[in-house]
Design a protein around this motif. Structure first.
Motif, PDB file in Angstrom:
ATOM      1  N   MET A  46       0.825  -1.195   0.000  1.00 20.58           N
ATOM      2  CA  MET A  46       0.000   0.000   0.000  1.00 20.58           C
ATOM      3  C   MET A  46       0.866   1.254   0.000  1.00 20.58           C
ATOM      4  O   MET A  46       1.858   1.348   0.742  1.00 20.58           O
ATOM      5  N   THR A  47       0.524   2.197  -0.867  1.00 22.97           N
ATOM      6  CA  THR A  47       1.174   3.504  -0.892  1.00 22.97           C
ATOM      7  C   THR A  47       0.172   4.540  -0.382  1.00 22.97           C
ATOM      8  O   THR A  47      -0.915   4.193   0.086  1.00 22.97           O
ATOM      9  N   ASP A  48       0.524   5.823  -0.471  1.00 19.10           N
ATOM     10  CA  ASP A  48      -0.367   6.861   0.043  1.00 19.10           C
ATOM     11  C   ASP A  48      -1.732   6.830  -0.628  1.00 19.10           C
ATOM     12  O   ASP A  48      -2.755   7.049   0.021  1.00 19.10           O
ATOM     13  N   ASN A  49      -1.759   6.588  -1.925  1.00 21.08           N
ATOM     14  CA  ASN A  49      -3.042   6.608  -2.632  1.00 21.08           C
ATOM     15  C   ASN A  49      -3.165   5.475  -3.652  1.00 21.08           C
ATOM     16  O   ASN A  49      -3.788   5.631  -4.695  1.00 21.08           O
ATOM     17  N   GLY A  50      -2.556   4.344  -3.346  1.00 19.92           N
ATOM     18  CA  GLY A  50      -2.643   3.252  -4.298  1.00 19.92           C
ATOM     19  C   GLY A  50      -2.187   1.923  -3.733  1.00 19.92           C
ATOM     20  O   GLY A  50      -1.800   1.813  -2.561  1.00 19.92           O
ATOM     21  N   LEU A  51      -2.257   0.903  -4.585  1.00 14.66           N
ATOM     22  CA  LEU A  51      -1.855  -0.449  -4.237  1.00 14.66           C
ATOM     23  C   LEU A  51      -0.967  -1.008  -5.338  1.00 14.66           C
ATOM     24  O   LEU A  51      -1.241  -0.799  -6.527  1.00 14.66           O
ATOM     25  N   ASP A  52       0.074  -1.712  -4.942  1.00 15.24           N
ATOM     26  CA  ASP A  52       0.921  -2.437  -5.884  1.00 15.24           C
ATOM     27  C   ASP A  52       0.714  -3.922  -5.654  1.00 15.24           C
ATOM     28  O   ASP A  52       0.780  -4.407  -4.516  1.00 15.24           O
ATOM     29  N   LEU A  53       0.473  -4.649  -6.744  1.00 11.78           N
ATOM     30  CA  LEU A  53       0.239  -6.090  -6.685  1.00 11.78           C
ATOM     31  C   LEU A  53       1.474  -6.826  -7.174  1.00 11.78           C
ATOM     32  O   LEU A  53       1.971  -6.566  -8.273  1.00 11.78           O
ATOM     33  N   HIS A  54       1.962  -7.769  -6.356  1.00  9.97           N
ATOM     34  CA  HIS A  54       3.145  -8.555  -6.695  1.00  9.97           C
ATOM     35  C   HIS A  54       2.814 -10.044  -6.638  1.00  9.97           C
ATOM     36  O   HIS A  54       2.013 -10.480  -5.808  1.00  9.97           O
ATOM     37  N   LEU A  55       3.425 -10.803  -7.522  1.00  5.68           N
ATOM     38  CA  LEU A  55       3.342 -12.255  -7.473  1.00  5.68           C
ATOM     39  C   LEU A  55       4.247 -12.749  -6.352  1.00  5.68           C
ATOM     40  O   LEU A  55       5.436 -12.407  -6.314  1.00  5.68           O
ATOM     41  N   GLU A  56       3.685 -13.519  -5.439  1.00  3.74           N
ATOM     42  CA  GLU A  56       4.444 -14.014  -4.295  1.00  3.74           C
ATOM     43  C   GLU A  56       4.928 -15.432  -4.596  1.00  3.74           C
ATOM     44  O   GLU A  56       4.214 -16.421  -4.395  1.00  3.74           O
ATOM     45  N   SER A  57       6.166 -15.531  -5.084  1.00  2.00           N
ATOM     46  CA  SER A  57       6.693 -16.814  -5.540  1.00  2.00           C
ATOM     47  C   SER A  57       6.906 -17.802  -4.401  1.00  2.00           C
ATOM     48  O   SER A  57       6.925 -19.015  -4.632  1.00  2.00           O
ATOM     49  N   SER A  58       7.047 -17.336  -3.171  1.00  8.18           N
ATOM     50  CA  SER A  58       7.299 -18.250  -2.058  1.00  8.18           C
ATOM     51  C   SER A  58       6.101 -19.146  -1.772  1.00  8.18           C
ATOM     52  O   SER A  58       6.235 -20.167  -1.093  1.00  8.18           O
ATOM     53  N   ARG A  59       4.933 -18.793  -2.296  1.00  9.17           N
ATOM     54  CA  ARG A  59       3.740 -19.604  -2.051  1.00  9.17           C
ATOM     55  C   ARG A  59       3.478 -20.604  -3.175  1.00  9.17           C
ATOM     56  O   ARG A  59       2.457 -21.289  -3.171  1.00  9.17           O
ATOM     57  N   LEU A  60       4.382 -20.679  -4.124  1.00 13.26           N
ATOM     58  CA  LEU A  60       4.175 -21.533  -5.281  1.00 13.26           C
ATOM     59  C   LEU A  60       4.998 -22.800  -5.187  1.00 13.26           C
ATOM     60  O   LEU A  60       6.029 -22.851  -4.508  1.00 13.26           O
ATOM     61  N   SER A  61       4.552 -23.825  -5.903  1.00 16.17           N
ATOM     62  CA  SER A  61       5.288 -25.077  -5.993  1.00 16.17           C
ATOM     63  C   SER A  61       5.790 -25.247  -7.419  1.00 16.17           C
ATOM     64  O   SER A  61       5.008 -25.175  -8.371  1.00 16.17           O
ATOM     65  N   ASP A  62       7.091 -25.454  -7.563  1.00 19.39           N
ATOM     66  CA  ASP A  62       7.662 -25.654  -8.895  1.00 19.39           C
ATOM     67  C   ASP A  62       7.118 -26.918  -9.553  1.00 19.39           C
ATOM     68  O   ASP A  62       7.095 -27.036 -10.775  1.00 19.39           O
ATOM     69  N   VAL A  63       6.667 -27.863  -8.736  1.00 23.56           N
ATOM     70  CA  VAL A  63       6.162 -29.118  -9.278  1.00 23.56           C
ATOM     71  C   VAL A  63       4.792 -28.921  -9.902  1.00 23.56           C
ATOM     72  O   VAL A  63       4.494 -29.380 -11.005  1.00 23.56           O
ATOM     73  N   THR A  64       3.903 -28.230  -9.174  1.00 21.95           N
ATOM     74  CA  THR A  64       2.533 -28.078  -9.650  1.00 21.95           C
ATOM     75  C   THR A  64       2.339 -26.865 -10.548  1.00 21.95           C
ATOM     76  O   THR A  64       1.396 -26.828 -11.330  1.00 21.95           O
ATOM     77  N   GLU A  65       3.216 -25.869 -10.464  1.00 21.40           N
ATOM     78  CA  GLU A  65       3.019 -24.634 -11.221  1.00 21.40           C
ATOM     79  C   GLU A  65       4.358 -24.054 -11.647  1.00 21.40           C
ATOM     80  O   GLU A  65       4.772 -22.984 -11.212  1.00 21.40           O
ATOM     81  N   PRO A  66       5.107 -24.759 -12.527  1.00 20.21           N
ATOM     82  CA  PRO A  66       6.458 -24.302 -12.876  1.00 20.21           C
ATOM     83  C   PRO A  66       6.488 -23.005 -13.664  1.00 20.21           C
ATOM     84  O   PRO A  66       7.467 -22.257 -13.572  1.00 20.21           O
ATOM     85  N   ASP A  67       5.446 -22.703 -14.441  1.00 21.75           N
ATOM     86  CA  ASP A  67       5.490 -21.495 -15.270  1.00 21.75           C
ATOM     87  C   ASP A  67       4.604 -20.382 -14.746  1.00 21.75           C
ATOM     88  O   ASP A  67       4.412 -19.373 -15.425  1.00 21.75           O
ATOM     89  N   VAL A  68       4.044 -20.532 -13.556  1.00 20.42           N
ATOM     90  CA  VAL A  68       3.243 -19.536 -12.818  1.00 20.42           C
ATOM     91  C   VAL A  68       2.081 -18.971 -13.634  1.00 20.42           C
ATOM     92  O   VAL A  68       1.600 -17.887 -13.352  1.00 20.42           O
ATOM     93  N   ARG A  69       1.577 -19.703 -14.605  1.00 16.28           N
ATOM     94  CA  ARG A  69       0.473 -19.196 -15.398  1.00 16.28           C
ATOM     95  C   ARG A  69      -0.811 -19.095 -14.576  1.00 16.28           C
ATOM     96  O   ARG A  69      -1.455 -18.043 -14.538  1.00 16.28           O
ATOM     97  N   LEU A  70      -1.182 -20.194 -13.924  1.00 16.46           N
ATOM     98  CA  LEU A  70      -2.402 -20.167 -13.129  1.00 16.46           C
ATOM     99  C   LEU A  70      -2.242 -19.289 -11.893  1.00 16.46           C
ATOM    100  O   LEU A  70      -3.211 -18.706 -11.403  1.00 16.46           O
ATOM    101  N   ALA A  71      -1.025 -19.174 -11.385  1.00 13.22           N
ATOM    102  CA  ALA A  71      -0.782 -18.272 -10.266  1.00 13.22           C
ATOM    103  C   ALA A  71      -1.001 -16.820 -10.698  1.00 13.22           C
ATOM    104  O   ALA A  71      -1.585 -16.015  -9.981  1.00 13.22           O
ATOM    105  N   THR A  72      -0.513 -16.479 -11.891  1.00 16.21           N
ATOM    106  CA  THR A  72      -0.717 -15.129 -12.413  1.00 16.21           C
ATOM    107  C   THR A  72      -2.194 -14.884 -12.684  1.00 16.21           C
ATOM    108  O   THR A  72      -2.716 -13.792 -12.421  1.00 16.21           O
TER     109      THR A  72
END
Length: 250
Positions: A46-72
């Protein structure tokens, strides 16, 4: 004599507090978005008047989602939930997708520009229904509303009618307990798809999924996405009528 039209400092503080509260509510609403294996693979800043959205890679599994498509895609759904929440609270926001090419994990930025001319009605919280529906088919107006919501987010929706839908052979998945042929006869299947194989397309596809889901819940339609065994970027949506109490996004 010149008239000073600048807002009083106390008014500015009140506006800042109101924006902060709206942003916090938007983040809470985003937490209700659907995500792959319910991992919620996003992080908000959160910033003063906005939000930044980031992909949190630590919650992903390389086995089930190696290319992060469904995560994105999941992050896109959260982004749309946040947008809807801000609009429902009466705030106008500008969305910038992929704002920093050097940081692909930075998926989007929402910047609050000021009060909207008129607050939009709050959309309903999503819900799914795996039980057999009461038997009423989805009407053309209900289906048109869902299609329109998907198209507004830059994706397409192709409806499959019973004689076209062979879902089990596509997915290799047997029906869940509590479902059956009666469910399939009264429900509609639709394929939500977005052309392109880039993170931007995956993000937009998630926004479209959220738009379809919220619209469906608002008009009394159950939506169940079936994506785990379907070739991306195609997501099969199982649509059926419901008659259940509805809660609203705060």
């Amino acid at each position: 004599m010149a008239i000073n039209s600048c807002p009083h400092p106390t008014d500015m503080r009140a506006d800042t507090q109101a924006v902060t509260e709206a942003l916090a509510s938007a983040v809470a609403a985003a937490g209700l978005a659907p995500s792959i294996h319910d991992t919620r693979p996003w992080r908000w800043r959160m910033t003063d008047n906005g939000l930044d959205l980031h992909l949190e890679s630590s919650r992903l599994s390389d086995v089930t989602e190696p290319d992060v498509r469904l995560a994105t895609l999941s992050c896109g759904a959260a982004l749309h939930h946040a947008r809807v929440s801000l609009a429902a609270q009466g705030w106008r926001a500008t969305e910038t997708r992929m704002p920093d090419p050097a940081r692909p994990e930075h998926l989007a930025r929402l910047q609050v520009d000021g009060p909207a001319p008129a607050p939009v009605e709050a959309l309903t919280v999503r819900r799914t229904n795996r039980r057999p529906p009461p038997g009423r088919r989805i009407g053309p107006d209900e289906l048109a509303a869902i299609i329109t919501a998907v198209h507004a987010e830059g994706s397409l929706l192709h409806v499959l009618y019973p004689n076209q839908a062979e879902l089990a052979s596509w997915t290799g998945v047997t029906r869940s307990t509590g479902t059956g042929s009666r469910h399939d006869r009264s429900a509609l299947l639709a394929i939500r798809y977005k052309r392109g194989e880039q993170p931007m397309n995956w993000l937009r596809a998630g926004e479209a999924l959220s738009a379809a889901w919220l619209t469906a819940a608002e008009i009394g339609v159950s939506l169940l996405p079936l994506s785990a065994n379907v070739t991306y970027p195609y997501v099969v949506l199982h649509l059926s009528s419901i008659d259940l109490p509805i809660n609203r996004i705060p």
